[in-house]
Enzyme design. Sequence first.
Site, PDB file in Angstrom:
ATOM      1  N   ASP A 159      -8.627   3.641 -10.301  1.00 18.37           N
ATOM      2  CA  ASP A 159      -7.653   3.184 -11.297  1.00 18.37           C
ATOM      3  C   ASP A 159      -7.025   1.852 -10.919  1.00 18.37           C
ATOM      4  OD1 ASP A 159      -6.283   4.413  -9.157  1.00 18.37           O
ATOM      5  OD2 ASP A 159      -5.884   6.210 -10.336  1.00 18.37           O
ATOM      6  N   ASN A 191       2.283  16.411  -9.809  1.00 14.43           N
ATOM      7  CA  ASN A 191       2.046  17.140 -11.058  1.00 14.43           C
ATOM      8  C   ASN A 191       0.578  17.551 -11.223  1.00 14.43           C
ATOM      9  OD1 ASN A 191       0.718  14.789 -11.668  1.00 14.43           O
ATOM     10  ND2 ASN A 191       2.173  14.094 -13.222  1.00 14.43           N
ATOM     11  N   HIS A 230      -2.039  15.471 -11.079  1.00 15.54           N
ATOM     12  CA  HIS A 230      -2.970  14.467 -11.630  1.00 15.54           C
ATOM     13  C   HIS A 230      -4.014  14.062 -10.589  1.00 15.54           C
ATOM     14  CE1 HIS A 230      -0.221  10.800 -10.422  1.00 15.54           C
ATOM     15  NE2 HIS A 230      -1.131  10.987  -9.500  1.00 15.54           N
ATOM     16  N   GLU A 262      -3.126  12.457 -16.345  1.00 12.66           N
ATOM     17  CA  GLU A 262      -1.857  13.168 -16.287  1.00 12.66           C
ATOM     18  C   GLU A 262      -1.947  14.487 -17.058  1.00 12.66           C
ATOM     19  OE1 GLU A 262       0.222  12.073 -14.251  1.00 12.66           O
ATOM     20  OE2 GLU A 262       0.794   9.983 -14.533  1.00 12.66           O
TER      21      GLU A 262
HETATM   22  C1  F6R Z   1      -4.581   6.515  -6.702  1.00 16.41           C
HETATM   23  C2  F6R Z   1      -4.676   7.688  -7.586  1.00 16.41           C
HETATM   24  C3  F6R Z   1      -3.605   8.719  -7.612  1.00 16.41           C
HETATM   25  C4  F6R Z   1      -3.078   9.094  -6.211  1.00 16.41           C
HETATM   26  C5  F6R Z   1      -1.985  10.141  -6.333  1.00 16.41           C
HETATM   27  C6  F6R Z   1      -1.385  10.476  -4.975  1.00 16.41           C
HETATM   28  O1  F6R Z   1      -5.719   5.683  -6.847  1.00 16.41           O
HETATM   29  O2  F6R Z   1      -5.609   7.790  -8.325  1.00 16.41           O
HETATM   30  O3  F6R Z   1      -4.096   9.877  -8.248  1.00 16.41           O
HETATM   31  O4  F6R Z   1      -4.135   9.583  -5.436  1.00 16.41           O
HETATM   32  O5  F6R Z   1      -0.976   9.666  -7.177  1.00 16.41           O
HETATM   33  O6  F6R Z   1      -0.684   9.371  -4.479  1.00 16.41           O
HETATM   34  P1  F6R Z   1      -0.060   9.382  -3.002  1.00 16.41           P
HETATM   35  O7  F6R Z   1      -1.203   9.469  -2.059  1.00 16.41           O
HETATM   36  O8  F6R Z   1       0.670   8.066  -2.897  1.00 16.41           O
HETATM   37  O9  F6R Z   1       0.832  10.581  -2.938  1.00 16.41           O
END
Ligand code: F6R
Length: 229
Positions: free
Chosen positions: A55, A123, A125, A130
């Site tokens: 992303d 959550n 995701h 989401e």
């Molecule tokens: C990042 C992504 C997100 C993160 C997730 C966890 O490229 O796709 O899904 O993996 O938000 O983020 P952290 O590791 O910062 O808790």
Amino acid sequence: CKKASDIICSVVRDNKNALLGLATGGTAEGVYKYIVEEFKNGKIDLSNVKTINLDEYVGIGGDHPQSYRRYMDDHFFNHVNINKENTYVPITTGDIDRELLNIKEIIDGNGGTDIQLLGVGRNGHIAFNEPGERLNASASIVDLNEDTIRANSRYFSNIDEVPKKALSLGIGDILKSKKIILLAFGSEKANAIRELLSNDFITTKVPCTLLKAHNDVTIIIDEALSEKL
Ligand code: F6R
């Protein structure tokens, strides 16, 4: 992180042309640290590897300090012998339809990524898919949810600066991967991981549960999280 790095490095040793599906975020930082260490110790050659990231924010360019392009360069690409031309982090400043086609070509051209590294949101995701009534199968522009904006505001000087949209790979893109590793650290990820591990349901309300439809997923959690399960 060491375990995830070992799995990724073994995929690259088996296939020097591997297409790696990569993630950003706090969790993944340690994984890149260990892969860089392997490279510095002369144990891994990334010169033919290709990568695609999950992303990128919409509204900031790849040169913005909080862009995922910058994250990848800073934490990984600048420290190894990867050919930057073979690294793809979604580009959100130009022709988006063209980028969505690019992503499809990269993923389908390889028959799915050879390995997909994933973190997970509080959550549930994965990438920026989401929770909701419906999830995207393929890459598209998505709205970030309140909880994600709050969680990611730690990297910005204030919450209003956090982009509200992102370009994200879809669930189908992720499930096409031949092998998936999901890392989850900290007690605040417990609800998501409980839904993934402790029942047999799949729900779009907790997107990581879609991984139950894949047959090669490694889930790595830390002690703080396991104590909550
Ligand atoms: C990042 C992504 C997100 C993160 C997730 C966890 O490229 O796709 O899904 O993996 O938000 O983020 P952290 O590791 O910062 O808790």
